[in-house]
Write a protein that holds these residues in place. Structure first.
Motif, PDB file in Angstrom:
ATOM      1  N   VAL A 176     -25.381 112.591  41.761  1.00  0.00           N
ATOM      2  CA  VAL A 176     -25.164 112.749  40.723  1.00  0.00           C
ATOM      3  C   VAL A 176     -26.509 113.442  39.916  1.00  0.00           C
ATOM      4  CG1 VAL A 176     -25.584 111.752  38.781  1.00  0.00           C
ATOM      5  CG2 VAL A 176     -23.692 110.705  40.229  1.00  0.00           C
ATOM      6  N   VAL A 177     -27.987 114.007  40.710  1.00  0.00           N
ATOM      7  CA  VAL A 177     -29.195 113.989  39.988  1.00  0.00           C
ATOM      8  C   VAL A 177     -28.912 115.417  39.878  1.00  0.00           C
ATOM      9  CG1 VAL A 177     -31.584 114.175  40.483  1.00  0.00           C
ATOM     10  CG2 VAL A 177     -30.182 112.130  40.221  1.00  0.00           C
ATOM     11  N   ILE A 178     -28.266 115.898  41.160  1.00  0.00           N
ATOM     12  CA  ILE A 178     -28.267 116.798  41.470  1.00  0.00           C
ATOM     13  C   ILE A 178     -27.518 118.332  41.098  1.00  0.00           C
ATOM     14  CG2 ILE A 178     -27.290 118.981  44.001  1.00  0.00           C
ATOM     15  CD1 ILE A 178     -29.943 118.114  44.450  1.00  0.00           C
ATOM     16  N   ILE A 179     -26.354 117.707  40.468  1.00  0.00           N
ATOM     17  CA  ILE A 179     -24.994 118.145  39.928  1.00  0.00           C
ATOM     18  C   ILE A 179     -26.273 118.512  38.708  1.00  0.00           C
ATOM     19  CG2 ILE A 179     -22.940 118.079  38.659  1.00  0.00           C
ATOM     20  CD1 ILE A 179     -21.805 116.943  41.598  1.00  0.00           C
ATOM     21  N   SER A 180     -26.967 117.558  38.262  1.00  0.00           N
ATOM     22  CA  SER A 180     -27.271 117.182  36.871  1.00  0.00           C
ATOM     23  C   SER A 180     -28.083 118.628  36.454  1.00  0.00           C
ATOM     24  CB  SER A 180     -27.556 115.575  36.604  1.00  0.00           C
ATOM     25  OG  SER A 180     -26.567 114.850  36.418  1.00  0.00           O
ATOM     26  N   LEU A 181     -29.050 118.637  37.931  1.00  0.00           N
ATOM     27  CA  LEU A 181     -30.037 119.708  37.268  1.00  0.00           C
ATOM     28  C   LEU A 181     -29.656 121.098  37.343  1.00  0.00           C
ATOM     29  CD1 LEU A 181     -32.791 118.498  39.942  1.00  0.00           C
ATOM     30  CD2 LEU A 181     -32.570 118.185  37.651  1.00  0.00           C
ATOM     31  N   ILE A 182     -28.568 121.075  37.916  1.00  0.00           N
ATOM     32  CA  ILE A 182     -27.572 122.240  38.759  1.00  0.00           C
ATOM     33  C   ILE A 182     -27.508 122.764  36.849  1.00  0.00           C
ATOM     34  CG2 ILE A 182     -26.219 123.733  39.419  1.00  0.00           C
ATOM     35  CD1 ILE A 182     -26.099 122.444  41.759  1.00  0.00           C
ATOM     36  N   LEU A 183     -27.145 121.655  36.678  1.00  0.00           N
ATOM     37  CA  LEU A 183     -26.083 121.848  34.978  1.00  0.00           C
ATOM     38  C   LEU A 183     -27.283 122.270  33.706  1.00  0.00           C
ATOM     39  CD1 LEU A 183     -23.369 119.173  35.385  1.00  0.00           C
ATOM     40  CD2 LEU A 183     -23.359 121.677  34.928  1.00  0.00           C
ATOM     41  N   ALA A 184     -28.322 121.657  33.705  1.00  0.00           N
ATOM     42  CA  ALA A 184     -29.454 121.625  32.953  1.00  0.00           C
ATOM     43  C   ALA A 184     -30.397 123.370  34.178  1.00  0.00           C
ATOM     44  CB  ALA A 184     -30.663 120.653  34.153  1.00  0.00           C
ATOM     45  N   ILE A 185     -29.933 123.593  34.872  1.00  0.00           N
ATOM     46  CA  ILE A 185     -30.162 124.439  34.656  1.00  0.00           C
ATOM     47  C   ILE A 185     -29.082 126.132  34.317  1.00  0.00           C
ATOM     48  CG2 ILE A 185     -30.539 126.947  36.845  1.00  0.00           C
ATOM     49  CD1 ILE A 185     -32.046 124.402  38.407  1.00  0.00           C
ATOM     50  N   ILE A 186     -28.022 125.714  34.762  1.00  0.00           N
ATOM     51  CA  ILE A 186     -27.163 126.974  34.076  1.00  0.00           C
ATOM     52  C   ILE A 186     -27.835 126.773  32.682  1.00  0.00           C
ATOM     53  CG2 ILE A 186     -24.616 127.288  33.869  1.00  0.00           C
ATOM     54  CD1 ILE A 186     -24.307 126.083  36.345  1.00  0.00           C
ATOM     55  N   PHE A 187     -27.634 125.334  31.760  1.00  0.00           N
ATOM     56  CA  PHE A 187     -28.045 124.855  30.048  1.00  0.00           C
ATOM     57  C   PHE A 187     -29.380 125.846  29.387  1.00  0.00           C
ATOM     58  CE2 PHE A 187     -29.359 122.669  26.625  1.00  0.00           C
ATOM     59  CZ  PHE A 187     -28.184 122.884  25.624  1.00  0.00           C
ATOM     60  N   SER A 188     -30.005 125.790  30.495  1.00  0.00           N
ATOM     61  CA  SER A 188     -31.014 126.298  29.931  1.00  0.00           C
ATOM     62  C   SER A 188     -31.132 127.597  29.815  1.00  0.00           C
ATOM     63  CB  SER A 188     -32.829 125.507  31.221  1.00  0.00           C
ATOM     64  OG  SER A 188     -32.895 124.127  31.000  1.00  0.00           O
ATOM     65  N   ARG A 189     -31.127 128.384  31.063  1.00  0.00           N
ATOM     66  CA  ARG A 189     -31.305 129.806  31.448  1.00  0.00           C
ATOM     67  C   ARG A 189     -30.225 129.736  30.357  1.00  0.00           C
ATOM     68  NH1 ARG A 189     -33.495 132.001  35.561  1.00  0.00           N
ATOM     69  NH2 ARG A 189     -33.645 131.097  37.738  1.00  0.00           N
ATOM     70  N   ASN A 190     -28.691 129.818  29.172  1.00  0.00           N
ATOM     71  CA  ASN A 190     -27.546 129.351  28.884  1.00  0.00           C
ATOM     72  C   ASN A 190     -29.112 129.793  27.370  1.00  0.00           C
ATOM     73  OD1 ASN A 190     -25.715 130.242  30.439  1.00  0.00           O
ATOM     74  ND2 ASN A 190     -24.984 128.218  30.478  1.00  0.00           N
ATOM     75  N   ILE A 191     -29.435 129.016  27.460  1.00  0.00           N
ATOM     76  CA  ILE A 191     -30.123 128.827  26.122  1.00  0.00           C
ATOM     77  C   ILE A 191     -31.657 130.093  26.077  1.00  0.00           C
ATOM     78  CG2 ILE A 191     -31.505 127.490  24.279  1.00  0.00           C
ATOM     79  CD1 ILE A 191     -30.129 125.412  25.032  1.00  0.00           C
ATOM     80  N   THR A 192     -31.971 129.921  27.046  1.00  0.00           N
ATOM     81  CA  THR A 192     -33.790 131.329  27.521  1.00  0.00           C
ATOM     82  C   THR A 192     -32.764 132.426  28.038  1.00  0.00           C
ATOM     83  OG1 THR A 192     -33.623 130.412  29.488  1.00  0.00           O
ATOM     84  CG2 THR A 192     -35.855 128.889  28.407  1.00  0.00           C
ATOM     85  N   LYS A 193     -32.194 132.712  27.893  1.00  0.00           N
ATOM     86  CA  LYS A 193     -31.360 134.004  28.408  1.00  0.00           C
ATOM     87  C   LYS A 193     -31.840 135.003  27.180  1.00  0.00           C
ATOM     88  CE  LYS A 193     -28.771 137.409  31.067  1.00  0.00           C
ATOM     89  NZ  LYS A 193     -28.662 138.662  29.442  1.00  0.00           N
ATOM     90  N   PRO A 194     -30.980 134.454  26.055  1.00  0.00           N
ATOM     91  CA  PRO A 194     -30.880 134.972  24.777  1.00  0.00           C
ATOM     92  C   PRO A 194     -31.788 135.032  24.365  1.00  0.00           C
ATOM     93  CG  PRO A 194     -28.969 133.434  24.641  1.00  0.00           C
ATOM     94  CD  PRO A 194     -30.056 133.201  26.033  1.00  0.00           C
ATOM     95  N   ILE A 195     -33.123 134.319  24.298  1.00  0.00           N
ATOM     96  CA  ILE A 195     -33.983 133.663  23.337  1.00  0.00           C
ATOM     97  C   ILE A 195     -34.896 135.698  24.431  1.00  0.00           C
ATOM     98  CG2 ILE A 195     -36.437 132.837  23.690  1.00  0.00           C
ATOM     99  CD1 ILE A 195     -35.181 130.676  22.952  1.00  0.00           C
ATOM    100  N   ALA A 196     -35.133 135.793  25.931  1.00  0.00           N
ATOM    101  CA  ALA A 196     -35.546 136.176  26.745  1.00  0.00           C
ATOM    102  C   ALA A 196     -35.253 137.969  26.454  1.00  0.00           C
ATOM    103  CB  ALA A 196     -35.795 136.082  27.883  1.00  0.00           C
ATOM    104  N   ASP A 197     -33.836 138.378  26.166  1.00  0.00           N
ATOM    105  CA  ASP A 197     -33.513 138.778  25.601  1.00  0.00           C
ATOM    106  C   ASP A 197     -34.352 139.310  24.013  1.00  0.00           C
ATOM    107  OD1 ASP A 197     -31.784 139.903  27.696  1.00  0.00           O
ATOM    108  OD2 ASP A 197     -30.017 138.804  26.709  1.00  0.00           O
ATOM    109  N   LEU A 198     -33.986 138.248  22.844  1.00  0.00           N
ATOM    110  CA  LEU A 198     -35.088 138.885  22.007  1.00  0.00           C
ATOM    111  C   LEU A 198     -36.148 138.693  21.538  1.00  0.00           C
ATOM    112  CD1 LEU A 198     -33.821 135.304  20.233  1.00  0.00           C
ATOM    113  CD2 LEU A 198     -33.183 138.335  19.595  1.00  0.00           C
ATOM    114  N   VAL A 199     -37.463 138.425  23.620  1.00  0.00           N
ATOM    115  CA  VAL A 199     -38.437 138.823  22.997  1.00  0.00           C
ATOM    116  C   VAL A 199     -38.713 140.559  23.808  1.00  0.00           C
ATOM    117  CG1 VAL A 199     -40.327 138.720  24.640  1.00  0.00           C
ATOM    118  CG2 VAL A 199     -39.245 136.578  23.787  1.00  0.00           C
TER     119      VAL A 199
END
Length: 581
Positions: A176-199
């Motif tokens: 469950v932790v591994i799956i959660s961390l993978i989902l957290a990575i995906i979710f984090s990247r979905n947030i940070t990628k647009p911000i990185a593009d804005l930067v």
């Protein structure tokens, strides 16, 4: 973006670890407690038929038979059975000889059974050398307590079960932790990628690229942020283009100005120059240098210092590379920067010098013939008849006026000479003004005017050029007498911290407000229609102004047309010496 991603990911990781640890801890506790309760309930259920089997033997006191029965039953059901009497003595045990066993009255489960009707505990058995679960129930017949029946099982199987369960749960939690961390990575990247593009887009805009666009594939707040950012880029592009156009226009205007312009920051460094200034100082790379390294002129340093102290626009005359300039210094609003403008007045200086030389030469040339004419007029005056004498008087008066004008022009020329030096001496004001009074005594009587001298202290002493100050007051009194028909003149003197203050007030015709700024001009007269009657040269106040300037003093005029005029003169007490020019 790595920092934002790391923060979001670590936040998710902390939440997952905390929740997992909490769930794991409470799960183990609940499962362990439930299993223990089930074991205790099972032992209680098993105890009922055992009690029915041993009660008859206990009543008959057949301990041997009871001990054998207990051993058989215990071996069959894999449970340790112990029968204890009311005193804690072991009567029978399925695994050990009762006679060799200690008194059990102090066992926790036994104490609870006697007190509460049943008791249980998990503890280490000193008899079998293992952890065991004990359940004790009182043995009663017709309400009479005969002893306690205690059942016990080894905790090995229970511990193995819990261990296996822990492993299973940990495996599940790990997945469950591994799956959660993978989902957290995906979710984090979905947030940070647009911000990185804005930067990246913002960096491109900061580098001057206004054609880039921020793109957000999601239809959420990040999409709104990207759209707002694109609108901001459009506005910045417009403002930047507008600013560049204005800057280019300003640079073109400054470059086209013939006057030299230089901008100086608060530290004294040059921030901006135009081409005219670069030509004046013969330096194309003045920007970034201190202004005193480029313009080695003390007057510039002095004017900049005064501007910083008073925040009032200043101007002075300087000489650079044998050229004359008017230097104007002013502040840039809301900024601690100074703008110096240099206007070349060399051609005006040349014209002024030519004019001065012309006036001086003409005055010298006119002085001799006018003196000769006056002499002949005085000679003819003795022989001419009364009929023609009035015409001769007219010629005489105009000749005298021409001589006065020539004399005043010579005086002005001398005062304007750059090489003139003051003859500084110390003198008392009381005898000084007494001599001045004697000069005008008869004329004052003729016009019925008074001349009052008010000294704050009869011992007032002034250090100045006595002869030139006498010229100064003579001209002021001359004008006052000439333009006053009644009343008189009052001269006052008082010593102040900044110098000696003189006031010369008269009750004459006064000066119109529109003409006050011109009274020190050459040949200026207040009333042109009345000027013919007074026959003045119009040079007296110009001479006064020059004398005051030579003493580094100041003179102001206060007047009301028709009621009189007051001149206020300040002669400094310090800074005067024989080298003043």
């Amino acid at each position: 973006m790595k920092r934002i991603f790391r923060k979001i990911f670590l936040a998710y990781l902390v939440v997952i670890v905390v929740l997992t640890t909490t769930i794991l801890y409470f799960s183990f506790s609940i499962i362990k407690e439930n299993h223990q309760n089930n074991l205790i309930e099972n032992l209680l259920n098993i105890n009922n038929p055992i009690d029915r089997a041993i009660v008859p033997l206990l009543l008959d006191s057949n301990m041997t038979r009871m001990d054998s029965l207990v051993k058989v039953i215990g071996n069959d059901i894999k449970v340790r059975i112990t029968i204890i009497n009311n005193e804690g003595i072991v009567l029978a045990d399925s695994q050990k000889e009762p006679s060799k066993m200690q008194n059990h009255s102090d066992r926790p489960e036994v104490i609870k059974a006697f007190a509460l009707g049943k008791g249980s505990s998990i503890r280490y058995s000193s008899t079998v050398k293992k952890d065991m679960l004990y359940v004790a129930v009182p043995i009663k017949v017709n309400g009479k307590l005969l002893g306690v029946s205690r059942l016990a099982i080894y905790m090995d199987d229970f511990d193995d079960l819990i261990s296996n369960l822990r492993v299973r749960i940990l495996q599940i939690v790990f997945i469950v932790v591994i799956i959660s961390l993978i989902l957290a990575i995906i979710f984090s990247r979905n947030i940070t990628k647009p911000i990185a593009d804005l930067v990246l887009v913002s960096k491109a805009v900061a580098g001057g690229d206004f054609e880039v666009k921020a793109i957000a594939e999601t239809n959420d707040e990040l999409k709104l942020l990207a759209d707002s950012f694109n609108n901001m880029i459009d506005k910045i592009r417009y403002l930047f283009q507008k600013t560049n156009r204005q800057k280019e226009e300003l640079i073109n205007i400054i470059s086209s100005i013939q006057e030299g312009i230089v901008v100086i920051d608060n530290e004294g460094k040059i921030k901006l120059t135009n081409q005219s200034f670069n030509k004046i100082v013969n330096n194309e790379s003045a920007v970034g240098m201190f202004y005193w390294e480029i313009i080695r002129e003390p007057a510039i340093t002095k004017i900049v210092k005064k501007l910083k102290d008073s925040d009032k626009n200043r101007n002075t005359e300087i000489i650079l590379n044998d050229e004359y300039y008017i230097c104007n210094a002013s502040h840039i609003n809301d900024r601690k920067e100074i703008v110096l403008s240099l206007y070349n007045i060399s051609h005006l200086k040349k014209l002024e010098n030519i004019k001065k030389e012309f006036v001086a030469n003409v005055s010298h040339e006119l002085k001799t013939p006018l003196t000769v004419i006056k002499g002949y007029i005085e000679t003819i005056e003795e022989e001419i008849d009364e009929k023609n004498k009035k015409y001769l008087n007219i010629i005489k008066n105009h000749t005298n006026r021409l001589i006065d004008i020539v004399q005043d022009l010579l005086t002005v020329s001398k005062l304007e000479d750059n090489n003139i030096k003051l003859d500084i001496s110390e003198f008392k004001l009381k005898p000084f003004f007494a001599n001045v009074y004697d000069t005008f005594e008869q004329r004052l009587k003729n016009k019925n005017l008074y001349l009052k001298i008010n000294l704050a202290d009869e011992n007032l002493v002034l250090e100045a050029d006595e002869y030139k100050l006498e010229q100064l007051f003579t001209n002021l009194i001359e004008n006052a007498v000439k333009y006053s028909e009644q009343g008189g003149i009052t001269i006052s003197a008082v010593k102040e911290n900044s110098g000696m203050r003189f006031e010369v007030a008269d009750t004459g015709i006064g000066i119109p407000d529109s003409d006050i700024g011109r009274v020190f001009e050459r040949f200026y007269t207040v009333d042109k229609s009345r000027a013919r009657n007074y026959a003045g040269t119009g040079l007296g106040l110009s001479i006064v102004k020059h004398i005051v300037n030579l003493h580094k003093g100041s003179i102001t005029v206060e007047s009301k047309y028709g009621t009189g005029t007051k001149f206020v003169i300040l002669i400094p007490l310090i800074g005067l010496n024989s080298d003043i020019t």
